[in-house]
Design a protein around this motif. Sequence first.
Motif, mmCIF file in Angstrom:
data_model
loop_
_atom_site.group_PDB
_atom_site.id
_atom_site.type_symbol
_atom_site.label_atom_id
_atom_site.label_comp_id
_atom_site.label_asym_id
_atom_site.label_seq_id
_atom_site.Cartn_x
_atom_site.Cartn_y
_atom_site.Cartn_z
ATOM 1 N N MET A 45 22.119 -6.884 37.892
ATOM 2 C CA MET A 45 21.405 -5.619 37.966
ATOM 3 C C MET A 45 22.356 -4.474 38.321
ATOM 4 O O MET A 45 22.181 -3.362 37.866
ATOM 5 C CB MET A 45 20.287 -5.691 38.998
ATOM 6 N N GLY A 46 23.346 -4.735 39.115
ATOM 7 C CA GLY A 46 24.301 -3.713 39.506
ATOM 8 C C GLY A 46 23.822 -2.891 40.685
ATOM 9 O O GLY A 46 22.658 -2.937 41.080
ATOM 10 N N PHE A 47 24.740 -2.148 41.224
ATOM 11 C CA PHE A 47 24.458 -1.354 42.414
ATOM 12 C C PHE A 47 23.443 -0.243 42.142
ATOM 13 O O PHE A 47 22.508 -0.047 42.912
ATOM 14 C CB PHE A 47 25.769 -0.768 42.945
ATOM 15 N N MET A 48 23.598 0.459 41.029
ATOM 16 C CA MET A 48 22.668 1.552 40.719
ATOM 17 C C MET A 48 21.260 1.020 40.459
ATOM 18 O O MET A 48 20.280 1.622 40.893
ATOM 19 C CB MET A 48 23.153 2.358 39.513
ATOM 20 N N GLY A 49 21.160 -0.117 39.795
ATOM 21 C CA GLY A 49 19.855 -0.715 39.536
ATOM 22 C C GLY A 49 19.152 -1.105 40.817
ATOM 23 O O GLY A 49 17.949 -0.894 40.971
ATOM 24 N N SER A 50 19.904 -1.665 41.752
ATOM 25 C CA SER A 50 19.301 -2.045 43.024
ATOM 26 C C SER A 50 18.911 -0.812 43.838
ATOM 27 O O SER A 50 17.900 -0.839 44.547
ATOM 28 C CB SER A 50 20.232 -2.954 43.824
ATOM 29 N N MET A 51 19.670 0.270 43.724
ATOM 30 C CA MET A 51 19.292 1.508 44.417
ATOM 31 C C MET A 51 17.993 2.071 43.856
ATOM 32 O O MET A 51 17.115 2.493 44.612
ATOM 33 C CB MET A 51 20.411 2.556 44.299
ATOM 34 N N VAL A 52 17.848 2.060 42.535
ATOM 35 C CA VAL A 52 16.624 2.560 41.903
ATOM 36 C C VAL A 52 15.440 1.678 42.293
ATOM 37 O O VAL A 52 14.359 2.180 42.611
ATOM 38 C CB VAL A 52 16.794 2.628 40.368
ATOM 39 N N LEU A 53 15.641 0.364 42.308
ATOM 40 C CA LEU A 53 14.580 -0.559 42.700
ATOM 41 C C LEU A 53 14.166 -0.338 44.151
ATOM 42 O O LEU A 53 12.972 -0.315 44.469
ATOM 43 C CB LEU A 53 15.046 -2.000 42.483
ATOM 44 N N ALA A 54 15.130 -0.153 45.042
ATOM 45 C CA ALA A 54 14.834 0.096 46.455
ATOM 46 C C ALA A 54 14.085 1.414 46.624
ATOM 47 O O ALA A 54 13.129 1.498 47.405
ATOM 48 C CB ALA A 54 16.116 0.104 47.275
ATOM 49 N N LEU A 55 14.496 2.448 45.895
ATOM 50 C CA LEU A 55 13.813 3.735 45.972
ATOM 51 C C LEU A 55 12.383 3.615 45.467
ATOM 52 O O LEU A 55 11.447 4.111 46.102
ATOM 53 C CB LEU A 55 14.577 4.789 45.166
ATOM 54 N N ALA A 56 12.200 2.934 44.348
ATOM 55 C CA ALA A 56 10.858 2.760 43.792
ATOM 56 C C ALA A 56 9.964 1.980 44.750
ATOM 57 O O ALA A 56 8.798 2.345 44.965
ATOM 58 C CB ALA A 56 10.938 2.053 42.438
ATOM 59 N N ALA A 57 10.505 0.924 45.352
ATOM 60 C CA ALA A 57 9.723 0.140 46.311
ATOM 61 C C ALA A 57 9.344 0.990 47.519
ATOM 62 O O ALA A 57 8.207 0.929 47.997
ATOM 63 C CB ALA A 57 10.513 -1.090 46.748
ATOM 64 N N GLY A 58 10.259 1.806 47.990
ATOM 65 C CA GLY A 58 9.971 2.688 49.118
ATOM 66 C C GLY A 58 8.890 3.702 48.790
ATOM 67 O O GLY A 58 8.014 3.982 49.620
ATOM 68 N N ILE A 59 8.935 4.248 47.583
ATOM 69 C CA ILE A 59 7.909 5.216 47.174
ATOM 70 C C ILE A 59 6.542 4.545 47.099
ATOM 71 O O ILE A 59 5.543 5.081 47.585
ATOM 72 C CB ILE A 59 8.297 5.873 45.834
ATOM 73 N N VAL A 60 6.502 3.350 46.503
ATOM 74 C CA VAL A 60 5.223 2.635 46.397
ATOM 75 C C VAL A 60 4.664 2.327 47.781
ATOM 76 O O VAL A 60 3.476 2.559 48.054
ATOM 77 C CB VAL A 60 5.400 1.336 45.569
ATOM 78 N N ILE A 61 5.494 1.832 48.680
ATOM 79 C CA ILE A 61 5.039 1.525 50.045
ATOM 80 C C ILE A 61 4.594 2.801 50.754
ATOM 81 O O ILE A 61 3.577 2.814 51.448
ATOM 82 C CB ILE A 61 6.151 0.810 50.850
ATOM 83 N N GLY A 62 5.323 3.895 50.556
ATOM 84 C CA GLY A 62 4.929 5.163 51.167
ATOM 85 C C GLY A 62 3.576 5.643 50.674
ATOM 86 O O GLY A 62 2.747 6.115 51.457
ATOM 87 N N VAL A 63 3.332 5.507 49.384
ATOM 88 C CA VAL A 63 2.029 5.905 48.815
ATOM 89 C C VAL A 63 0.912 5.026 49.387
ATOM 90 O O VAL A 63 -0.152 5.525 49.760
ATOM 91 C CB VAL A 63 2.072 5.826 47.268
ATOM 92 N N ILE A 64 1.170 3.721 49.493
ATOM 93 C CA ILE A 64 0.157 2.818 50.058
ATOM 94 C C ILE A 64 -0.123 3.169 51.509
ATOM 95 O O ILE A 64 -1.282 3.256 51.929
ATOM 96 C CB ILE A 64 0.609 1.343 49.915
ATOM 97 N N PHE A 65 0.922 3.373 52.300
ATOM 98 C CA PHE A 65 0.741 3.730 53.712
ATOM 99 C C PHE A 65 -0.053 5.021 53.842
ATOM 100 O O PHE A 65 -0.948 5.124 54.675
ATOM 101 C CB PHE A 65 2.094 3.876 54.410
ATOM 102 N N GLN A 66 0.280 6.034 53.029
ATOM 103 C CA GLN A 66 -0.421 7.313 53.108
ATOM 104 C C GLN A 66 -1.874 7.166 52.669
ATOM 105 O O GLN A 66 -2.771 7.733 53.279
ATOM 106 C CB GLN A 66 0.285 8.363 52.252
ATOM 107 N N SER A 67 -2.114 6.389 51.630
ATOM 108 C CA SER A 67 -3.477 6.187 51.126
ATOM 109 C C SER A 67 -4.355 5.494 52.154
ATOM 110 O O SER A 67 -5.545 5.809 52.277
ATOM 111 C CB SER A 67 -3.462 5.360 49.843
ATOM 112 N N LEU A 68 -3.802 4.542 52.862
ATOM 113 C CA LEU A 68 -4.566 3.795 53.866
ATOM 114 C C LEU A 68 -4.502 4.440 55.248
ATOM 115 O O LEU A 68 -5.048 3.891 56.202
ATOM 116 C CB LEU A 68 -4.050 2.349 53.932
ATOM 117 N N LYS A 69 -3.829 5.570 55.349
ATOM 118 C CA LYS A 69 -3.675 6.304 56.621
ATOM 119 C C LYS A 69 -3.010 5.445 57.698
ATOM 120 O O LYS A 69 -3.363 5.498 58.867
ATOM 121 C CB LYS A 69 -5.025 6.816 57.126
#
Length: 64
Positions: free
Chosen positions: A6-30
């Motif tokens: 996957m490479g370093f850039m791919g893992s950075m994009v995956l980590a960012l995407a996972a963080g955004i998804v978790i942030g949206v879930i946390f915000q949605s559930l308060k």
Amino acid sequence: MSMGSMGFMGSMVLALAAGIVIGVIFQSLKIPSPAPPFLGLLGLAGMFLGQRLIPWIQQLLNNK
């Protein structure tokens, strides 16, 4: 897909995407953030540096 292919850039994009998804879930559930933002970022920086430290030391020792 392994981390090596996957490479370093791919893992950075995956980590960012996972963080955004978790942030949206946390915000949605308060749900409050599990750690203060500064401490969370400081912990992540420490993990990153610790992960890079061992290969750097090994390379340093192998070059002598």
